[in-house]
Design an enzyme around this catalytic site. Structure first.
Site, mmCIF file in Angstrom:
data_model
loop_
_atom_site.group_PDB
_atom_site.id
_atom_site.type_symbol
_atom_site.label_atom_id
_atom_site.label_comp_id
_atom_site.label_asym_id
_atom_site.label_seq_id
_atom_site.Cartn_x
_atom_site.Cartn_y
_atom_site.Cartn_z
ATOM 1 N N GLU A 245 0.884 -1.178 0.000
ATOM 2 C CA GLU A 245 0.000 0.000 0.000
ATOM 3 C C GLU A 245 0.915 1.219 0.000
ATOM 4 O O GLU A 245 1.499 1.568 1.021
ATOM 5 C CB GLU A 245 -0.894 0.002 1.250
ATOM 6 C CG GLU A 245 -1.877 -1.150 1.313
ATOM 7 C CD GLU A 245 -3.022 -1.011 0.333
ATOM 8 O OE1 GLU A 245 -3.209 0.077 -0.243
ATOM 9 O OE2 GLU A 245 -3.726 -2.008 0.114
ATOM 10 N N CYS A 279 -2.439 9.054 2.461
ATOM 11 C CA CYS A 279 -2.177 8.613 1.086
ATOM 12 C C CYS A 279 -3.380 8.930 0.202
ATOM 13 O O CYS A 279 -3.251 9.072 -1.005
ATOM 14 C CB CYS A 279 -1.894 7.124 1.074
ATOM 15 S SG CYS A 279 -3.182 6.178 1.907
#
Ligand code: NAP
Length: 472
Positions: A245, A279
């Protein structure tokens, strides 16, 4: 405060690794600082516990995960205070993170009793095809500091649910939350060795040998694309299974037919959650020319009104950035953009210390090649550009090597959905500024990563499919 949590026991030398409160700069605790040998001990414990844990009934594993869900809610205030103290986000957001993290335990408790399998006849009629799911095996999880509880939870819950044991290496800035989670897992009755946690100032020294160790079967990583690339290379010799990720560069697109009230509200959420240190944070705003001035004015008004301060103070809406390096990086991006012609509509500067604060900032007239549009900002800065045609907006949105998430606002359903379908990202917020949901698959395409966390897919990351061919 605490040592490492290995094999159900707290161990380690005198805690020496300082943990700082980014709102004040004060050292609030010290934790143990692992070397390679400590990492080995943690993997040894995980490997020793693996077989028995894999053979524990799915229902028993699910019951333990549900117990952790309950404990997280019971201790929500204490854990939220820890998150705020070591990471900086306002208390209300920290409480939100605790609920979000707890949901991963509930979701994977529910999913883990439903691991996939099948039984069917081969088209040739010569054999039966039987498939089953088996745990991958011991896992190394490496997490960042921006969501200290949730990033660990969305790895630990599915790993345990699938029957894998795990070693967690949290970010050195925010180890306290992970250690508090270890206490809860222990209290819930998770057996010794099933979950282990080591804190260190030298991640490479601890993790590199683990990646080369044949007992380790999987790496799950959340962090920057640069570090993800290094870890993928280190995982290649053993063809280790990986979930990655990584970083994003989210476009936030406002089409000509967007509802401005919704778009501005969504922009504030997508930009300002976690002070922009996410993010999923909207990194670039692309707004149709006809709405651009009004959008910029309203976003400016909203961001300028936000109360910046210590996240522990009531009423704070925007906390500090994680450290001095983060402030310097955001400042450099803004200064460069301004020198290249961008106009500051609000903010634009760091705030004097103590603590690491940057003002919520809106920039317009940002040149297309400004670095701020091509770099993950990780701070409370909203650069706005305009477009005339939808094709132009799509090309600009996709001009990035990242592909985690995009946002699109529009009231023409067909055009808005077509735009969402053509965004080169793993996730899209359609008239929505937040999409994260433990029941949904979270993850990116392109250089934003491999695999998904959450949803049905989140469990599969920790399972192997085995096929048994039965001759008829
Ligand atoms: P980072 O610098 O990549 O660090 C992440 C973790 O990796 C930390 O625990 C770090 O420990 C560790 N690490 C670094 N080098 C390592 C090595 N050689 N071996 C083993 N571990 C190593 O990222 P960050 O600054 O903490 O977090 C911000 C980044 O995470 C952003 O790019 C953000 O987009 C990304 N992120 C992505 C997601 C997602 O789901 N896609 C979610 C949240 C954050 P040390 O600090 O000690 O090096």
């Amino acid at each position: 405060m605490k040592g490492h949590y290995i094999d159900g026991t707290w161990t380690g030398d005198e805690p020496s690794l300082p943990v700082e409160n980014p709102a004040t700069g004060a050292i609030i605790a010290r934790v143990a600082d692992a070397d390679a040998a400590v990492g080995q001990r943690a993997l040894e414990a995980a490997a020793a516990a693996q077989d028995k844990w894999a053979r524990t009934s799915p229902r028993s594993r699910a019951d333990l995960l549900m117990a952790v869900f309950g404990l997280l809610h019971e201790r929500a205030d204490r854990i939220a205070a820890l998150i705020t103290a070591e990471m900086g986000k306002p208390l209300a957001e920290a409480r939100g993170e605790v609920s979000y993290a707890a949901e991963f335990f509930r979701w994977f408790a529910e999913e883990s009793v439903r691991a996939a399998g099948g039984y069917r006849l081969a088209p040739s009629g010569t054999r039966r095809i039987v498939t089953m799911s088996q745990p991958v095996g011991p896992v190394l999880a490496i997490t960042p500091w921006n969501f200290p509880l949730a990033m660990g939870a969305r790895k630990i819950a599915p790993a345990l649910g699938a029957g894998c044991t795990i070693v967690l290496k949290p970010a050195p800035q925010t180890p306290l939350t992970s250690l508090a989670l270890m206490e809860l897992l222990d209290e819930a009755g998770v057996p010794a060795g099933v979950v282990n946690c080591v804190t260190t100032s030298d991640a490479a020294a601890v993790c590199t040998p683990l990646l080369a160790d044949p007992r380790l079967r999987k790496l799950t990583f959340t962090g920057s694309t640069a570090v993800g690339r290094t870890l993928l290379a280190l995982s290649a010799p053993r063809v280790l299974r990986t979930s990655m990720e990584l970083g994003g560069n989210a476009p936030f697109v406002v089409l000509a037919h967007a509802d401005l009230d919704k778009a501005v509200a969504g922009a504030v959420e997508a930009k300002m959650r976690n002070s922009g240190e996410a993010c999923t944070s909207a990194n670039r705003f692309l707004v149709h020319e006809s709405l651009a001035e009004e959008f910029a004015a309203r976003l400016t008004e909203r961001l300028a009104a936000l109360r910046v301060g210590d996240g522990a103070e009531p009423g704070t809406q925007v906390g500090p950035l994680i450290d001095a390096t983060a402030v310097a990086s955001v400042e450099r991006l803004v200064d460069e953009a301004v020198r290249a012609g961008a106009r500051v509509r609000t903010g634009g500067h760091r705030r004097p210390g103590p603590g690491y604060f940057f003002e919520p900032t809106v920039l317009t007239d940002v040149p297309a090649d400004a670095r701020i549009l091509h770099t993950e900002i990780f701070g409370p800065v909203a650069p706005i550009r305009t477009f005339f045609t939808t094709a132009e907006a799509l090309a600009a949105a996709n001009t990035t090597t990242a592909g985690l998430i995009g946002y699109v606002y529009g009231e023409n359903l067909n055009e808005t959905l077509t735009f969402a379908e053509n965004l080169e990202t793993g996730m899209v917020g359609v008239n929505a500024g937040v999409v994260s949901d433990p029941a949904a698959p979270f993850g990116g395409v392109k250089e934003s990563g491999l695999g998904r966390e959450g949803g049905r897919e989140g469990l599969d990351e920790y399972l192997e499919t085995k096929y048994l061919g039965l001759a008829l």
